[in-house]
Design a protein around this motif. Structure first.
Motif, mmCIF file in Angstrom:
data_model
loop_
_atom_site.group_PDB
_atom_site.id
_atom_site.type_symbol
_atom_site.label_atom_id
_atom_site.label_comp_id
_atom_site.label_asym_id
_atom_site.label_seq_id
_atom_site.Cartn_x
_atom_site.Cartn_y
_atom_site.Cartn_z
ATOM 1 N N GLU A 52 0.891 -1.256 0.156
ATOM 2 C CA GLU A 52 0.139 0.029 -0.121
ATOM 3 C C GLU A 52 0.721 1.275 0.020
ATOM 4 N N GLU A 53 1.915 1.048 0.522
ATOM 5 C CA GLU A 53 2.891 2.432 0.458
ATOM 6 C C GLU A 53 3.752 2.365 -0.672
ATOM 7 N N GLY A 54 3.787 1.427 -1.401
ATOM 8 C CA GLY A 54 4.436 1.446 -2.725
ATOM 9 C C GLY A 54 5.887 1.789 -2.718
ATOM 10 N N ALA A 55 6.582 1.646 -1.581
ATOM 11 C CA ALA A 55 8.031 1.712 -1.551
ATOM 12 C C ALA A 55 8.487 0.627 -0.271
ATOM 13 N N GLU A 56 9.769 0.130 -0.632
ATOM 14 C CA GLU A 56 10.544 -0.620 0.440
ATOM 15 C C GLU A 56 11.617 -0.106 0.817
ATOM 16 N N THR A 57 12.193 -0.404 1.952
ATOM 17 C CA THR A 57 13.217 0.089 2.556
ATOM 18 C C THR A 57 14.286 -1.297 2.653
ATOM 19 N N PRO A 58 15.406 -0.890 3.382
ATOM 20 C CA PRO A 58 16.199 -2.082 3.632
ATOM 21 C C PRO A 58 15.655 -2.804 4.965
ATOM 22 N N LEU A 59 14.807 -2.052 5.627
ATOM 23 C CA LEU A 59 14.497 -2.639 6.799
ATOM 24 C C LEU A 59 13.063 -2.897 6.836
ATOM 25 N N ARG A 60 12.110 -2.353 6.019
ATOM 26 C CA ARG A 60 11.008 -2.543 5.556
ATOM 27 C C ARG A 60 10.430 -3.242 4.195
ATOM 28 N N HIS A 61 10.303 -4.337 3.994
ATOM 29 C CA HIS A 61 10.324 -4.856 2.621
ATOM 30 C C HIS A 61 9.247 -6.241 2.624
ATOM 31 N N GLY A 62 8.926 -6.448 1.481
ATOM 32 C CA GLY A 62 8.008 -7.766 1.372
ATOM 33 C C GLY A 62 8.892 -8.886 1.476
ATOM 34 N N GLY A 73 2.767 -3.729 -11.928
ATOM 35 C CA GLY A 73 2.419 -4.151 -13.215
ATOM 36 C C GLY A 73 1.036 -3.490 -13.688
ATOM 37 N N THR A 74 0.279 -3.421 -12.575
ATOM 38 C CA THR A 74 -1.195 -2.969 -12.761
ATOM 39 C C THR A 74 -1.190 -1.606 -12.839
ATOM 40 N N ASP A 75 -0.437 -1.014 -11.850
ATOM 41 C CA ASP A 75 -0.326 0.609 -11.977
ATOM 42 C C ASP A 75 0.268 0.979 -13.011
ATOM 43 N N ILE A 76 1.061 0.313 -13.655
ATOM 44 C CA ILE A 76 1.957 0.754 -15.149
ATOM 45 C C ILE A 76 0.847 0.944 -16.065
ATOM 46 N N VAL A 77 -0.267 -0.056 -16.467
ATOM 47 C CA VAL A 77 -1.206 0.223 -17.224
ATOM 48 C C VAL A 77 -2.348 0.812 -16.716
ATOM 49 N N GLY A 78 -2.275 1.578 -15.752
ATOM 50 C CA GLY A 78 -3.324 2.564 -15.437
ATOM 51 C C GLY A 78 -4.464 1.578 -14.453
ATOM 52 N N GLY A 79 -4.154 0.472 -13.907
ATOM 53 C CA GLY A 79 -5.316 -0.137 -13.204
ATOM 54 C C GLY A 79 -5.257 0.009 -11.897
ATOM 55 N N GLN A 80 -6.019 -0.773 -10.939
ATOM 56 C CA GLN A 80 -5.841 -0.634 -9.657
ATOM 57 C C GLN A 80 -5.901 -2.324 -8.905
ATOM 58 N N VAL A 81 -5.363 -2.343 -7.949
ATOM 59 C CA VAL A 81 -5.292 -3.770 -7.230
ATOM 60 C C VAL A 81 -5.806 -3.414 -5.854
ATOM 61 N N GLU A 82 -6.595 -4.253 -5.390
ATOM 62 C CA GLU A 82 -7.133 -4.085 -3.935
ATOM 63 C C GLU A 82 -7.142 -5.474 -3.418
ATOM 64 N N PHE A 83 -6.907 -5.685 -1.890
ATOM 65 C CA PHE A 83 -6.399 -6.694 -1.310
ATOM 66 C C PHE A 83 -7.602 -6.763 -0.003
ATOM 67 N N ALA A 84 -8.221 -7.797 0.052
ATOM 68 C CA ALA A 84 -9.176 -7.847 1.155
ATOM 69 C C ALA A 84 -9.134 -9.139 1.567
ATOM 70 N N ASP A 85 -9.688 -9.395 2.935
ATOM 71 C CA ASP A 85 -9.800 -10.843 3.588
ATOM 72 C C ASP A 85 -10.905 -11.393 3.244
ATOM 73 N N ALA A 86 -10.825 -12.718 2.758
ATOM 74 C CA ALA A 86 -12.033 -13.675 2.671
ATOM 75 C C ALA A 86 -12.650 -14.075 3.726
ATOM 76 N N ASP A 87 -14.018 -14.622 3.716
ATOM 77 C CA ASP A 87 -14.451 -14.911 4.979
ATOM 78 C C ASP A 87 -14.794 -16.450 4.820
ATOM 79 N N PRO A 88 -14.525 -17.264 5.779
ATOM 80 C CA PRO A 88 -13.920 -16.969 7.018
ATOM 81 C C PRO A 88 -12.496 -16.977 7.059
ATOM 82 N N SER A 89 -11.761 -17.428 6.096
ATOM 83 C CA SER A 89 -10.358 -17.210 5.740
ATOM 84 C C SER A 89 -9.766 -17.051 4.341
ATOM 85 N N GLY A 90 -8.646 -16.643 4.227
ATOM 86 C CA GLY A 90 -8.045 -16.350 2.761
ATOM 87 C C GLY A 90 -7.943 -15.131 2.326
#
Length: 104
Positions: A52-62, A73-90
């Motif tokens: 969500e922040e769109g940037a990584e650092t040496p101490l904070r990264h995926g 990739g989605t941002d480059i083509v002008g799109g959007q990505v959303e992440f949500a929790d599934a119910d009950p898991s996932g």
């Protein structure tokens, strides 16, 4: 989308793993919406915060590049990505990208 599906399958430790893919063409907005939902453990809050922040650092990264590639990739083509929790898991990941006109 390959990374999105690979993550959904690879990280799912449920004894009965499921991945659902829905595709919808939004004719009023000239876009395609793809929803990938799984019943895995979900995405770690720290991973989501980095995306969500769109940037990584040496101490904070995926922990990998897959989700970052999806987001970038989605941002480059002008799109959007959303992440949500599934119910009950996932996780439910919604990717919305514009439909590009065919080259002439």
């Amino acid at each position: 989308f390959e990374d999105l599906l690979e993550n959904a399958a690879e990280h799912n430790v449920d004894p009965d793993p499921h991945i659902r893919i829905d595709v919808e063409i939004e004719t009023d907005d000239d876009a395609v919406r793809v929803v990938v939902a799984d019943n895995g453990p979900g995405i770690d809050d720290e991973e989501l915060a980095v995306l969500e922040e769109g940037a990584e650092t040496p101490l904070r990264h995926g922990s990998g590049l897959g989700l970052s590639l999806i987001t970038w990739g989605t941002d480059i083509v002008g799109g959007q990505v959303e992440f949500a929790d599934a119910d009950p898991s996932g996780t439910v990941v919604t990717v919305r990208v514009p439909i590009r006109p065919k080259p002439s």
